[in-house]
Write a protein that holds these residues in place. Structure first.
Motif, PDB file in Angstrom:
ATOM      1  N   GLN A  99      40.042  39.647  31.363  1.00 22.46           N
ATOM      2  CA  GLN A  99      40.683  39.523  32.724  1.00 22.46           C
ATOM      3  C   GLN A  99      40.002  39.942  33.860  1.00 22.46           C
ATOM      4  O   GLN A  99      40.283  39.878  34.922  1.00 22.46           O
ATOM      5  N   ASP A 102      35.521  36.529  36.118  1.00 24.14           N
ATOM      6  CA  ASP A 102      35.316  35.185  35.619  1.00 24.14           C
ATOM      7  C   ASP A 102      34.085  35.201  34.524  1.00 24.14           C
ATOM      8  O   ASP A 102      33.582  36.202  34.290  1.00 24.14           O
ATOM      9  N   ARG A 106      31.569  38.440  33.541  1.00 24.33           N
ATOM     10  CA  ARG A 106      31.788  39.138  32.233  1.00 24.33           C
ATOM     11  C   ARG A 106      30.575  39.039  31.338  1.00 24.33           C
ATOM     12  O   ARG A 106      30.538  39.935  30.625  1.00 24.33           O
ATOM     13  N   ASP A 123      39.779  46.673  36.581  1.00 26.22           N
ATOM     14  CA  ASP A 123      40.887  46.449  35.603  1.00 26.22           C
ATOM     15  C   ASP A 123      40.710  47.431  34.380  1.00 26.22           C
ATOM     16  O   ASP A 123      41.788  48.055  33.869  1.00 26.22           O
ATOM     17  N   TYR A 182      48.287  43.589  29.153  1.00 27.28           N
ATOM     18  CA  TYR A 182      47.785  44.010  30.381  1.00 27.28           C
ATOM     19  C   TYR A 182      48.129  42.862  31.260  1.00 27.28           C
ATOM     20  O   TYR A 182      48.230  41.716  31.180  1.00 27.28           O
ATOM     21  N   GLU A 183      48.674  43.324  32.583  1.00 26.83           N
ATOM     22  CA  GLU A 183      49.644  42.259  33.340  1.00 26.83           C
ATOM     23  C   GLU A 183      49.081  42.589  34.615  1.00 26.83           C
ATOM     24  O   GLU A 183      48.794  43.827  35.153  1.00 26.83           O
ATOM     25  N   LYS A 184      48.429  41.659  35.451  1.00 28.45           N
ATOM     26  CA  LYS A 184      48.032  41.854  36.946  1.00 28.45           C
ATOM     27  C   LYS A 184      48.329  40.701  37.733  1.00 28.45           C
ATOM     28  O   LYS A 184      48.520  39.665  37.269  1.00 28.45           O
ATOM     29  N   ALA A 189      40.462  34.295  40.298  1.00 33.54           N
ATOM     30  CA  ALA A 189      39.917  34.956  39.485  1.00 33.54           C
ATOM     31  C   ALA A 189      38.910  35.986  39.612  1.00 33.54           C
ATOM     32  O   ALA A 189      38.780  37.020  38.936  1.00 33.54           O
ATOM     33  N   ALA A 193      42.467  42.956  41.448  1.00 36.37           N
ATOM     34  CA  ALA A 193      43.776  42.962  41.451  1.00 36.37           C
ATOM     35  C   ALA A 193      44.557  43.765  42.437  1.00 36.37           C
ATOM     36  O   ALA A 193      44.266  44.842  43.010  1.00 36.37           O
ATOM     37  N   GLY A 196      47.740  45.943  39.121  1.00 39.43           N
ATOM     38  CA  GLY A 196      47.592  45.769  37.701  1.00 39.43           C
ATOM     39  C   GLY A 196      48.312  46.865  36.836  1.00 39.43           C
ATOM     40  O   GLY A 196      48.758  47.969  37.471  1.00 39.43           O
TER      41      GLY A 196
END
Length: 284
Positions: A99, A102, A106, A123, A182-184, A189, A193, A196
């Motif tokens: 996450q 983009d 990454r 993150d 993992y939630e954000k 993109a 965050a 998060g």
């Protein structure tokens, strides 16, 4: 904008890189450059020297070390998210790495570079904090281990000393019986965050036996939601979990910016923690 003038060196060894950093207090490490280069262009950083560690083999790779996974600082986010060693040994890291920004970022950005940048909106810092990771810093004097709880000192400030380079991170394997999520919440993109939540949950006899929760962008450093972790012990899925997760924002000092005010971030922390914990518990 055009960056301020600086010297550029590409050391042939980790020892040489540490020597270059130790000889100049204004020198900066250049890894993937996804955090540093924007700072240079905006003239928010004025290093006298960039030490390019991109070709140092000592800083690369992902390794299974039995009770932990060792991730070299120069491993890219894409490598981390696709590594079967990471997926099997510390899946929460793989989930969060997937996450980060983009695909283009990454493929260039590095695991160690993101952590050493120490941005509380990133993150990965909250993830390694929740997993009680250990940072390995290399210098001319040898290696030094830094627990994740001691690594993040303040906004964009880590406990790395002059002449030290983050060589890698040791992430303990939690073993069987754990679920992860993992939630954000973010705008796009590539955006940081707004909030998060990294959650690791172990269930026993239908209730939560243990929970580890890391919070992104809820203070000047990544944070553990200690009050929520304590409240979740023994909680059954349902209203008890919801009530426990309402403690996620306790003892936090979220920032105010163009994207969100502190009260909104506290609300998000509670909602996202509830989602992350339920998702992690349901993954078992």
């Amino acid at each position: 904008m055009i960056p301020a003038q600086f010297d550029y060196v590409r050391p042939a060894s980790l020892a040489e890189a540490c020597q270059e950093l130790g000889s100049d207090e204004d020198a900066k490490v250049l890894a993937g450059g996804q955090s540093l280069l924007p700072f240079l262009r905006l003239r928010l950083a004025y290093p006298s020297k960039l030490v390019d560690v991109g070709r140092l083999a000592d800083l690369k790779g992902v390794h299974d070390r039995g009770d932990h996974v060792y991730i070299g600082a120069m491993a890219t986010h894409d490598e981390v998210m696709r590594s079967p060693v990471v997926t099997a040994g510390c899946p929460l890291v793989a989930l969060a790495a997937a996450q980060v920004a983009d695909p283009a970022i990454r493929h260039r950005g590095t695991f160690g570079g993101s952590l050493a940048h120490a941005d509380p909106a990133g993150d990965l810092p909250a993830v390694v904090l929740a997993l009680d990771a250990v940072f390995v810093a290399a210098s001319a004097g040898g290696e030094r281990e830094i627990p994740a709880a001691e690594f993040f000192v303040d906004y964009l400030e880590s406990s790395l000393r002059q002449g030290e380079i983050l060589a890698g991170v040791r992430i303990p394997k939690l073993g069987q019986g754990w679920g992860f999520h993992y939630e954000k919440f973010h705008r796009t993109a590539q955006a940081w965050a707004i909030v998060g939540v990294a959650a690791a949950v172990r269930r026993s006899n239908g209730s939560i036996a243990e929970a580890r929760i890391g919070l992104t962008n809820m203070g000047s450093t990544p944070l553990r939601a200690s009050a929520a972790e304590a409240a979740l012990q023994g909680a059954e899925l349902g209203d008890q979990v919801r009530q426990a997760c309402a403690e996620a924002a306790a003892d936090t000092s979220p920032p105010a910016d163009l994207h969100a005010q502190p009260d909104y971030r506290r609300h998000l922390a509670k909602v996202l923690t509830d989602r992350a914990v339920r998702a992690a518990a349901g993954a078992l």
